[in-house]
Design a protein around this motif. Sequence first.
Motif, PDB file in Angstrom:
ATOM      1  N   ALA A   1       0.445  -0.957   0.160  1.00  0.00           N
ATOM      2  CA  ALA A   1       0.158   0.137  -0.331  1.00  0.00           C
ATOM      3  C   ALA A   1       1.067   1.666  -0.528  1.00  0.00           C
ATOM      4  CB  ALA A   1      -0.548  -0.211   1.019  1.00  0.00           C
TER       5      ALA A   1
ATOM      6  N   GLY B   1       4.186   1.218  -1.160  1.00  0.00           N
ATOM      7  CA  GLY B   1       4.880   1.394  -2.508  1.00  0.00           C
ATOM      8  C   GLY B   1       5.811   2.572  -1.880  1.00  0.00           C
TER       9      GLY B   1
ATOM     10  N   LEU C   1       6.416   5.955  -2.275  1.00  0.00           N
ATOM     11  CA  LEU C   1       6.231   7.387  -2.097  1.00  0.00           C
ATOM     12  C   LEU C   1       6.171   7.803  -0.210  1.00  0.00           C
ATOM     13  CD1 LEU C   1       3.036   7.269  -4.488  1.00  0.00           C
ATOM     14  CD2 LEU C   1       5.296   7.578  -5.316  1.00  0.00           C
TER      15      LEU C   1
ATOM     16  N   GLY D   1      -5.627  10.715   5.216  1.00  0.00           N
ATOM     17  CA  GLY D   1      -4.849  11.087   4.189  1.00  0.00           C
ATOM     18  C   GLY D   1      -4.077  12.406   4.067  1.00  0.00           C
TER      19      GLY D   1
ATOM     20  N   TYR E   1       0.835   9.908   4.505  1.00  0.00           N
ATOM     21  CA  TYR E   1       0.450   8.638   4.697  1.00  0.00           C
ATOM     22  C   TYR E   1      -0.755   8.810   3.191  1.00  0.00           C
ATOM     23  CZ  TYR E   1       3.106   6.277   8.396  1.00  0.00           C
ATOM     24  OH  TYR E   1       3.966   5.890   9.876  1.00  0.00           O
ATOM     25  N   ARG E   2      -0.387   9.690   2.652  1.00  0.00           N
ATOM     26  CA  ARG E   2      -1.978   9.523   1.677  1.00  0.00           C
ATOM     27  C   ARG E   2      -2.342   8.159   0.980  1.00  0.00           C
ATOM     28  NH1 ARG E   2      -1.712  14.918  -0.895  1.00  0.00           N
ATOM     29  NH2 ARG E   2      -2.825  15.199   1.483  1.00  0.00           N
ATOM     30  N   ARG E   3      -1.231   7.848   0.544  1.00  0.00           N
ATOM     31  CA  ARG E   3      -0.828   6.573  -0.631  1.00  0.00           C
ATOM     32  C   ARG E   3      -2.091   5.018  -0.236  1.00  0.00           C
ATOM     33  NH1 ARG E   3       1.408   3.425  -5.386  1.00  0.00           N
ATOM     34  NH2 ARG E   3       0.640   1.133  -4.481  1.00  0.00           N
ATOM     35  N   PRO E   4      -1.523   5.077   1.190  1.00  0.00           N
ATOM     36  CA  PRO E   4      -2.511   3.973   1.567  1.00  0.00           C
ATOM     37  C   PRO E   4      -3.922   4.838   2.319  1.00  0.00           C
ATOM     38  CG  PRO E   4      -0.036   4.419   3.240  1.00  0.00           C
ATOM     39  CD  PRO E   4       0.041   5.501   1.865  1.00  0.00           C
TER      40      PRO E   4
ATOM     41  N   ILE F   1      -5.987   3.847  -0.103  1.00  0.00           N
ATOM     42  CA  ILE F   1      -6.076   3.055  -1.268  1.00  0.00           C
ATOM     43  C   ILE F   1      -7.354   1.969  -0.090  1.00  0.00           C
ATOM     44  CG2 ILE F   1      -5.053  -0.078  -0.881  1.00  0.00           C
ATOM     45  CD1 ILE F   1      -2.294   1.981  -2.312  1.00  0.00           C
TER      46      ILE F   1
END
Length: 133
Positions: A35, A37, A39, A89, A95-98, A101
């Motif tokens: 999650a 990645g 990033l 996010g 922690y925006r990407r996880p 998701i």
Amino acid sequence: MPTVGSAPLTRALGVLVAGVGLGTFVTAPRAAAAAAGNLGPTPDPRIVRVLGARQVVQGAVTFGRPEASTVGVGAAADIAHALSMIALGFAVPRYRRPALISALLAGATAALGGLTLLGERPTVAPGWRKLDD
């Protein structure tokens, strides 16, 4: 309690949600890393494991009680989780990407629950009679 329009379909929803939760629970470190990645930092796998456990419980309850109220409560929990992840996010960009998701998955299961509820047939309350009787 009346079951939702199609109890087998509702039970399938329960199996799907529990399966996703179990997979998340068992593979928490890998799921967290995937999650994140490349990033940002990887979320704590313990948090991911707790979220997976919540889905297992929700799916098991939905499977065991394929009722409109159970599906509705599960969808509400998913919507609340999705909204909290969207807020996280934006509040904590690393922690925006996880978070997004997680929000997407929660929104998808809430939508599936809603679609299950759309299949529900209107019923007559106990003690009332149909007008065409």
